[in-house]
Scaffold this motif. Structure first.
Motif, PDB file in Angstrom:
ATOM      1  N   ALA A  94       0.859  -1.185   0.000  1.00 21.73           N
ATOM      2  CA  ALA A  94       0.000   0.000   0.000  1.00 21.73           C
ATOM      3  C   ALA A  94       0.894   1.233   0.000  1.00 21.73           C
ATOM      4  O   ALA A  94       1.737   1.393   0.880  1.00 21.73           O
ATOM      5  N   VAL A  95       0.721   2.096  -1.001  1.00 22.37           N
ATOM      6  CA  VAL A  95       1.584   3.262  -1.178  1.00 22.37           C
ATOM      7  C   VAL A  95       0.792   4.531  -0.896  1.00 22.37           C
ATOM      8  O   VAL A  95      -0.318   4.712  -1.401  1.00 22.37           O
ATOM      9  N   ALA A  96       1.376   5.412  -0.097  1.00 22.77           N
ATOM     10  CA  ALA A  96       0.758   6.700   0.223  1.00 22.77           C
ATOM     11  C   ALA A  96       1.779   7.808   0.008  1.00 22.77           C
ATOM     12  O   ALA A  96       2.984   7.588   0.141  1.00 22.77           O
ATOM     13  N   PRO A  97       1.333   9.017  -0.315  1.00 26.98           N
ATOM     14  CA  PRO A  97       2.269  10.130  -0.528  1.00 26.98           C
ATOM     15  C   PRO A  97       2.888  10.665   0.752  1.00 26.98           C
ATOM     16  O   PRO A  97       3.886  11.381   0.703  1.00 26.98           O
ATOM     17  N   SER A  98       2.317  10.329   1.906  1.00 30.27           N
ATOM     18  CA  SER A  98       2.881  10.775   3.183  1.00 30.27           C
ATOM     19  C   SER A  98       2.483   9.787   4.267  1.00 30.27           C
ATOM     20  O   SER A  98       1.534   9.001   4.098  1.00 30.27           O
TER      21      SER A  98
END
Length: 241
Positions: A45-49
């Motif tokens: 799971a990738v998030a910008p922050s």
């Protein structure tokens, strides 16, 4: 001050139905996303922050059926052991044990190509892996040099690794290129595309239209090669697993 965020980058969480979810922060990401790491057999799971990781976890859990389907479709591992058949430069090669502790070597015969190696168990696997890395460095160095000269670029340093999701990377500032050894398993045209892809980053560090124009000038239409890697990349990452 203690971090009050409920999640942190690098953390792994169990998934409903089995498997693991790894959390990752990518400041360049424009949105939350979920991808499958075929080599490690887990979802990411990738998030910008970091503060958006909770949203990324919720999004991943909403996609649990899709994640389970993708993980179950992952190719079975192909251990580097005697009797196994693996692709090398796109063709099947059988692994065979020999007496003694000699290094692995690639030989041609009337029945096709074979890799002969001494050693037992992990020692056998390590020798075969070392051979594949040597072949990868040799072929990638050759094609990097061809494309570098075609673009009138200066010398670069090359490293061979086993990145989980990237086939290669280029750092123009230090003039260094890193490649995954696994591309030696693919047909030569795919390896050549990867070398052109990374060398072109010496001219343009992004993936702009101008960048892709440089790639086309080196190898022509790059789209079939990119499609091949998307379709077959998981199988290459299964080798030696």
């Amino acid at each position: 001050m203690k971090n009050s965020a409920p999640y942190r980058t690098g953390q792994r969480l169990p998934l409903e139905g089995g498997g693991a979810l790894r959390l990752s922060v990518n400041p360049r990401a424009r949105r939350i996303s979920v991808r499958i790491d075929g080599r490690r057999g887990e979802a990411v799971a990738v998030a910008p922050s970091e503060r958006r990781l909770a949203d990324a976890v919720a999004f991943a859990r909403s996609k649990s059926d899709w994640i389970a389907e993708r993980l179950s479709a992952r190719p079975a591992g192909a251990a580097l052991e005697p009797g196994a058949v693996i692709p090398v430069e796109g063709r099947p090669v059988r692994l065979e044990a020999t007496s003694g502790t000699g290094a692995a070597r690639l030989v041609e015969g009337p029945d096709g190509a074979r890799i002969l190696s001494g050693g037992d168990g992990e020692a056998f696997s390590r020798r075969v892996l070392n051979l594949l890395k040597r072949l990868a460095r040799q072929r990638l160095s050759e094609r990097t040099e061809v494309h570098r000269r075609a673009l009138g670029q200066g010398s670069v340093t090359i490293a061979i690794n086993d990145a989980g999701t990237r086939w290669g990377s280029c750092t123009p500032r230090t003039r260094s290129i890193r490649y995954s050894w696994r591309v030696i398993l693919a047909p030569p045209a795919i390896l050549d595309y990867l070398a052109a892809h990374e060398v072109a980053h010496l001219v343009h560090a992004d993936h702009s239209p101008a960048y892709w124009s440089v790639v086309r000038g080196l190898i022509g239409d790059h789209r079939p090669h990119r499609a091949w890697l998307r379709a077959n990349g998981a199988a290459l990452h299964a080798v030696g697993r």
